[in-house]
Write a protein that holds these residues in place. Structure first.
Motif, PDB file in Angstrom:
ATOM      1  N   PHE A  15      -6.534   1.213  -9.164  1.00 15.57           N
ATOM      2  CA  PHE A  15      -7.121   2.536  -8.911  1.00 15.57           C
ATOM      3  C   PHE A  15      -6.928   2.918  -7.451  1.00 15.57           C
ATOM      4  N   GLY A  16      -7.177   1.976  -6.552  1.00 16.14           N
ATOM      5  CA  GLY A  16      -6.998   2.242  -5.128  1.00 16.14           C
ATOM      6  C   GLY A  16      -5.560   2.577  -4.783  1.00 16.14           C
ATOM      7  N   GLY A  17      -4.625   1.925  -5.470  1.00 12.95           N
ATOM      8  CA  GLY A  17      -3.218   2.236  -5.247  1.00 12.95           C
ATOM      9  C   GLY A  17      -2.885   3.660  -5.631  1.00 12.95           C
ATOM     10  N   GLY A  18      -3.473   4.133  -6.733  1.00 12.06           N
ATOM     11  CA  GLY A  18      -3.242   5.514  -7.151  1.00 12.06           C
ATOM     12  C   GLY A  18      -3.784   6.513  -6.159  1.00 12.06           C
ATOM     13  N   GLY A  36      -6.834  -4.146   4.852  1.00 17.23           N
ATOM     14  CA  GLY A  36      -7.203  -4.438   3.481  1.00 17.23           C
ATOM     15  C   GLY A  36      -7.943  -5.750   3.349  1.00 17.23           C
ATOM     16  N   THR A  37      -8.795  -5.803   2.358  1.00 17.85           N
ATOM     17  CA  THR A  37      -9.486  -7.029   1.983  1.00 17.85           C
ATOM     18  C   THR A  37      -9.128  -7.364   0.547  1.00 17.85           C
ATOM     19  N   SER A  38      -8.793  -8.624   0.299  1.00 20.00           N
ATOM     20  CA  SER A  38      -8.518  -9.109  -1.046  1.00 20.00           C
ATOM     21  C   SER A  38      -7.419  -8.259  -1.705  1.00 20.00           C
ATOM     22  N   THR A  39      -7.716  -7.569  -2.804  1.00 23.81           N
ATOM     23  CA  THR A  39      -6.680  -6.772  -3.457  1.00 23.81           C
ATOM     24  C   THR A  39      -6.125  -5.698  -2.516  1.00 23.81           C
ATOM     25  N   GLY A  40      -6.950  -5.218  -1.596  1.00 28.44           N
ATOM     26  CA  GLY A  40      -6.472  -4.242  -0.613  1.00 28.44           C
ATOM     27  C   GLY A  40      -5.371  -4.794   0.258  1.00 28.44           C
ATOM     28  N   SER A  41      -5.436  -6.102   0.555  1.00 27.33           N
ATOM     29  CA  SER A  41      -4.408  -6.716   1.398  1.00 27.33           C
ATOM     30  C   SER A  41      -3.064  -6.781   0.681  1.00 27.33           C
ATOM     31  N   LEU A  42      -3.098  -6.808  -0.650  1.00 25.98           N
ATOM     32  CA  LEU A  42      -1.854  -6.814  -1.427  1.00 25.98           C
ATOM     33  C   LEU A  42      -1.171  -5.450  -1.412  1.00 25.98           C
ATOM     34  N   LEU A  43      -1.947  -4.402  -1.232  1.00 23.70           N
ATOM     35  CA  LEU A  43      -1.408  -3.045  -1.297  1.00 23.70           C
ATOM     36  C   LEU A  43      -0.794  -2.564   0.012  1.00 23.70           C
ATOM     37  N   ILE A  44      -1.392  -2.960   1.135  1.00 21.71           N
ATOM     38  CA  ILE A  44      -1.140  -2.229   2.373  1.00 21.71           C
ATOM     39  C   ILE A  44       0.280  -2.361   2.936  1.00 21.71           C
ATOM     40  N   SER A  45       0.950  -3.489   2.713  1.00 20.86           N
ATOM     41  CA  SER A  45       2.310  -3.643   3.267  1.00 20.86           C
ATOM     42  C   SER A  45       3.263  -2.629   2.663  1.00 20.86           C
ATOM     43  N   HIS A  46       3.250  -2.509   1.351  1.00 15.05           N
ATOM     44  CA  HIS A  46       4.155  -1.561   0.691  1.00 15.05           C
ATOM     45  C   HIS A  46       3.746  -0.116   0.953  1.00 15.05           C
ATOM     46  N   LEU A  47       2.435   0.130   1.088  1.00 14.99           N
ATOM     47  CA  LEU A  47       1.997   1.480   1.424  1.00 14.99           C
ATOM     48  C   LEU A  47       2.487   1.875   2.809  1.00 14.99           C
ATOM     49  N   ALA A  48       2.437   0.931   3.749  1.00 12.72           N
ATOM     50  CA  ALA A  48       2.917   1.211   5.104  1.00 12.72           C
ATOM     51  C   ALA A  48       4.421   1.488   5.109  1.00 12.72           C
ATOM     52  N   LEU A  49       5.146   0.827   4.212  1.00 16.42           N
ATOM     53  CA  LEU A  49       6.589   1.056   4.088  1.00 16.42           C
ATOM     54  C   LEU A  49       6.895   2.309   3.272  1.00 16.42           C
ATOM     55  N   GLN A  50       5.849   2.908   2.687  1.00 16.21           N
ATOM     56  CA  GLN A  50       5.960   4.048   1.779  1.00 16.21           C
ATOM     57  C   GLN A  50       6.813   3.719   0.555  1.00 16.21           C
ATOM     58  N   LYS A  51       6.763   2.463   0.144  1.00 14.94           N
ATOM     59  CA  LYS A  51       7.428   2.044  -1.085  1.00 14.94           C
ATOM     60  C   LYS A  51       6.410   2.143  -2.222  1.00 14.94           C
ATOM     61  N   LEU A  52       6.085   3.386  -2.557  1.00 14.38           N
ATOM     62  CA  LEU A  52       4.983   3.668  -3.475  1.00 14.38           C
ATOM     63  C   LEU A  52       5.321   3.281  -4.912  1.00 14.38           C
ATOM     64  N   GLU A  53       6.514   3.557  -5.339  1.00 15.77           N
ATOM     65  CA  GLU A  53       6.884   3.214  -6.705  1.00 15.77           C
ATOM     66  C   GLU A  53       6.988   1.709  -6.893  1.00 15.77           C
TER      67      GLU A  53
END
Length: 301
Positions: A15-18, A36-53
């Protein structure tokens, strides 16, 4: 300076990724800090790269086997509600091997390394954006924030993995002479840390409802009792983190934009189902779009 903060929440990270996809893709939000914390830490690298898909594909294709080398529980669905029960064989197997935890999440470490390449790591490290993950140092009894700028490729991937290790169900990691576990044991939502690092505007994605909407079902077994206890503590920690973040923001003229989940997504965020997480990702995107429209309507009135 703008910061994106994503709380812990296990499978609810979809949900946070969306939400984050909408903010970056449609609102064109450009962040200097990603925490990010926990699952948030898994998201942030790709979000920073704007590799959203890419990160969307990852989050909507994982299951229990993607996370656990040895899963300590089984999932049962009764009356449309998923519950967990002890997998006695796997738990005994862990203890025979001398493990300090019920399960083994080393498959997640392999997944992190597969999906964050050395080239992507170097691109992030050489850029101007800072990527920060939260971990809990059990040996020193403190929360630590690990910046990509301070570590090598392998070390930083370790910190991402450690941030997600929801002990005692997942691995306890010994690193640099200390025992480390899920960052959410100490800080679920690192808003205060973002402010300390200079953020003047924070988009905070909180993977729970703003107002408590849940009366937990009675514990059915030892594992469901432990998860209920841990979830209770995590909720209290998150509420405290948010209050401290608001207090820090009020004293430093920082704007915080909160994005809570509008409904209770799940009562057990250790359960990972591909179809469900794909649905949650879309719900996060739609929710952020709806909130954006509501704000625009208020402005134009």
């Amino acid at each position: 300076m703008k910061a994106l903060v994503i709380s812990g929440g296990g499978s609810k990270g979809a949900f946070g990724g969306g939400v984050a996809q909408y903010l970056i893709q449609e609102r064109k939000r450009d962040y200097d800090l990603y925490l990010g914390t926990s699952t948030g830490s898994l998201l942030i690298s790709h979000l920073a790269l704007q590799k959203l898909e890419k990160i969307k594909r990852i989050y909507t294709s994982v299951d229990q086997k993607s996370i656990f080398k040895n899963c300590p529980f089984t999932i049962k669905n009764k009356y449309g509600v998923d519950t967990i029960a002890i997998n006695h064989f796997n738990v005994i197997k862990s203890f025979i091997k001398g493990s300090l935890t019920f399960g083994d999440s080393s498959n997640l470490r392999e997944l992190v390394e597969k999906e964050i390449t050395k080239d992507e790591f170097e691109e992030l490290k050489s850029g101007i954006k800072d990527i920060i993950v939260t971990v809990s140092n059990l040996s020193l009894n403190q929360v630590e924030y690990k910046s990509i700028n301070d570590y090598s490729y392998d070390d930083f991937l370790d910190w991402i993995w450690i941030s997600c290790n929801y002990t005692p169900f997942m691995s306890l990691v010994k690193k640099n002479g200390c025992e480390y576990a899920d960052g959410g044991l100490g800080c679920m939502t690192p808003i205060e840390e973002a402010i300390k690092r200079g953020a003047k505007e924070v988009d905070a994605i909180i993977l729970q409802t703003e107002v408590s909407q849940l009366n937990r079902m009675p514990s059915k077994n030892a594992f469901s009792l432990i998860t209920n206890v841990f979830n209770f503590m995590a909720d209290r920690i998150e509420h405290q983190n948010i209050r401290i973040g608001k207090f820090a923001a009020s004293h430093k003229d920082v704007i915080i934009n909160f994005y809570y989940t509008p409904i209770v997504l799940t009562t057990n965020s250790l359960i990972f189902k591909k179809e469900q997480m794909a649905e949650w990702w879309q719900k996060g995107y739609d929710f952020a779009a709806q909130k954006d429209n509501e704000i625009n309507e208020l402005i134009t009135e």
